[in-house]
Design an enzyme around this catalytic site. Structure first.
Site, PDB file in Angstrom:
ATOM      1  N   CYS A 112       9.992   7.230   5.522  1.00 46.25           N
ATOM      2  CA  CYS A 112      10.641   6.224   3.683  1.00 46.25           C
ATOM      3  C   CYS A 112      12.215   6.659   4.261  1.00 46.25           C
ATOM      4  O   CYS A 112      12.580   5.353   4.108  1.00 46.25           O
ATOM      5  CB  CYS A 112       9.875   6.463   2.487  1.00 46.25           C
ATOM      6  SG  CYS A 112       8.296   6.122   2.405  1.00 46.25           S
ATOM      7  N   HIS A 248      15.586   3.331  -1.933  1.00 49.12           N
ATOM      8  CA  HIS A 248      13.925   3.503  -1.393  1.00 49.12           C
ATOM      9  C   HIS A 248      13.158   3.261  -2.055  1.00 49.12           C
ATOM     10  O   HIS A 248      12.824   4.126  -3.628  1.00 49.12           O
ATOM     11  CB  HIS A 248      13.231   4.908  -1.255  1.00 49.12           C
ATOM     12  CG  HIS A 248      11.839   4.922  -0.591  1.00 49.12           C
ATOM     13  ND1 HIS A 248      11.433   3.605   0.334  1.00 49.12           N
ATOM     14  CD2 HIS A 248      10.910   5.390  -0.764  1.00 49.12           C
ATOM     15  CE1 HIS A 248       9.880   3.912   0.499  1.00 49.12           C
ATOM     16  NE2 HIS A 248      10.350   4.772  -0.032  1.00 49.12           N
ATOM     17  N   ASN A 278       5.448   0.043  -1.762  1.00 48.89           N
ATOM     18  CA  ASN A 278       6.451   1.099  -1.000  1.00 48.89           C
ATOM     19  C   ASN A 278       6.260   0.023   0.149  1.00 48.89           C
ATOM     20  O   ASN A 278       5.501   0.220   1.104  1.00 48.89           O
ATOM     21  CB  ASN A 278       5.879   2.290  -0.760  1.00 48.89           C
ATOM     22  CG  ASN A 278       6.906   3.196  -0.741  1.00 48.89           C
ATOM     23  OD1 ASN A 278       7.378   3.260   0.693  1.00 48.89           O
ATOM     24  ND2 ASN A 278       6.571   4.711  -0.587  1.00 48.89           N
TER      25      ASN A 278
END
Ligand code: ACO
Length: 321
Positions: A112, A248, A278
Site C-alpha cells: 500500500c 492511503h 482499498n
C-alpha cells in the site's frame, strides 16, 4: 532540480461490487462494513482484465493531462503487488503498450505504500538529472489475491490504477519524501507465497491476503501519526500549512485519526475509500486524480500524501501541487 506533478490520471474497472453483493458471498452486512471501514462499494476487474490494462488507461490520462505525448516520458515506475507476470515487470509491459522504447522501466513493491515509494524514487532520478519526465503509476488487481470466503479481508479491497507525470522544474514541487519499513512485522499482513517457495499454496488455491486486522489498525494509526510529525519537522512547517491530506485509503477510521492528528477538518481530506475500497498502491494516485479533476486541489497548494501497508512499509510525500 525540483520535480512537480504535471498531470494526473486514474482508472477503475467498470465492474462494481457493492456491500449488498458481498452479503451474498459471506456472512456480513452493509452496516458492519460501512461502520468499521467506511467502504460502500469497490471496483473489481473482470476475468482477463489485468493490472497493465488498468495502468495503461491511467497512464494515458496522466500524460494527456500533462500536455505531453508518450514519447516525452524518459522513466517509467509502476508500483504494484499484483503484476501481470513474474517478469517482465509491469512497467516494461506498460512501456510496450505506450510504444515507448529505451528508457528505464521497473516495478516497485511496497504494497500500500508502493506509490509513495515510487514517487520518491522518481523524484530522486529527476533531482540527480537522470530523468526529466517520469511516469509514476500505482496499479493493482488486488481482487486476485483475495480469499472470497474470508469476510475479514474480502470486504476491504478493490482494483484500480492511478498515475502521475512528474516533471523537472526550477519551481518548488516535491518538498520531501520519507520512506520507512520494518520487516519484523512481515507476518501481520501478508500473502505467504512466492516464486522461490514453489507455488504450493497457489496450486492449493490458498495464495491469499492474510491480515491481523486489529494489530495492523493500531500500528497504522500510531505510525502515520509519527510520520506526519517527521514530515512537518523536516520542512519546518506547521500543521496549518497543509491544504490537503491525500491518505492511503484503507479505512475511514484510520484516515480520520490522521486528520485529527493534523487538526484538519475532513473537508481538507480527500476520501475515496467509500467508492474505491482499498486499492493498495493505486489508492493515493487515484484519490489525487479525483480531487484534481473535480477542481478541489489547485496549483500552488500544499499536499501531504501518506501511506501504510504490508511489510510493514510506510511513507509520506509533501509537495506543492
Ligand atoms: N462482517 C461482519 N463481521 C465481521 C467482518 C465482516 N466483514 N469481519 C470481521 N468481523 C467480525 C469479527 O469476526 C469479530 O467478531 P468477534 O468479535 O465475534 O470475534 C468482529 O467483527 C470484530 O472484528 P475486528 O477485526 O476486531 O474488527 P475491527 O474493528 O478491527 O475492524 C478491520 C476490522 C476493518 C479489518 C480493521 O481492523 C482494519 O481496518 N485494519 C487495518 C487495515 C489496514 O489498514 N491495512 C493496511 C493496508 S492494506 C495493505 O497493505 C495490503
Amino acid at each position: 532540480m525540483n520535480s512537480r506533478i504535471a498531470g494526473t490520471g486514474g482508472y477503475l474497472p467498470e465492474n462494481v461490487m457493492t456491500n449488498a453483493d458481498l452479503e451474498k458471498l459471506v456472512e456480513t452486512s452493509d452496516e458492519w462494513i460501512e461502520e468499521r471501514t467506511g467502504i460502500r462499494q469497490r471496483h473489481i476487474a473482470v476475468a482477463g482484465e489485468t493490472t497493465c490494462d488498468l495502468a495503461e488507461k491511467a497512464a494515458r490520462q496522466a500524460i494527456e493531462a500533462a500536455g505531453l505525448t508518450e514519447q516525452d516520458i524518459d522513466l517509467i515506475i509502476v508500483a504494484t503487488t499484483t503484476p501481470d507476470r513474474i517478469f517482465p515487470s509491469t512497467a516494461c509491459l506498460l512501456q510496450a503498450r505506450l510504444d515507448i522504447h529505451g528508457c528505464a522501466a521497473f516495478d516497485v513493491q511496497a504494497v500500500c505504500t508502493g506509490f509513495v515509494y515510487a514517487l520518491s524514487v522518481a523524484e530522486k532520478f529527476i533531482r540527480t538529472g537522470s530523468a526529466t519526465r517520469a511516469l509514476v503509476v500505482g496499479a493493482e488487481t488486488t481482487s486476485r489475491i483475495i480469499d472470497w470466503s474470508d469476510r475479514s479481508t474480502c470486504v476491504l479491497f478493490g482494483d484500480g490504477a492511478g498515475a502521475v507525470v512528474l516533471e523537472a522544474t526550477d519551481a518548488p514541487g516535491i518538498l520531501s519524501t520519507h520512506l520507512h519499513a520494518d520487516g519484523a512485522y512481515r507476518d501481520l499482513l501478508t500473502v505467504p507465497e512466492g516464486v522461490s517457495q514453489g507455488f504450493a499454496k497457489m496450486q492449493a488455491g490458498e495464495a491469499y491476503i492474510t491480515m491481523q486486522g486489529n494489530e495492523v489498525f493500531k500500528m497504522a494509526v500510531k505510525t502515520l501519526g509519527r510520520i506526519v510529525d517527521e514530515t512537518l519537522a523536516a520542512n519546518d512547517m506547521q500543521k496549518s500549512d497543509i491544504n490537503w491530506l491525500i491518505p492511503h485509503q484503507a479505512n475511514i477510521r484510520i484516515i480520520k485519526a490522521t486528520a485529527k492528528k493534523l487538526n484538519m477538518s475532513m473537508e481538507q481530506v480527500v476520501v475515496t475509500v467509500d467508492h474505491h475500497g482499498n486499492t493498495s498502491a493505486a489508492s493515493i494516485p487515484l484519490a489525487l486524480d479525483v480531487a484534481v479533476r473535480d477542481g478541489r486541489i489547485k496549483r500552488g497548494e500544499t499536499l501531504l500524501l501518506e501511506a501504510f501497508g504490508g511489510g510493514f512499509t510506510w511513507g509520506s510525500a509533501l509537495l506543492k501541487y
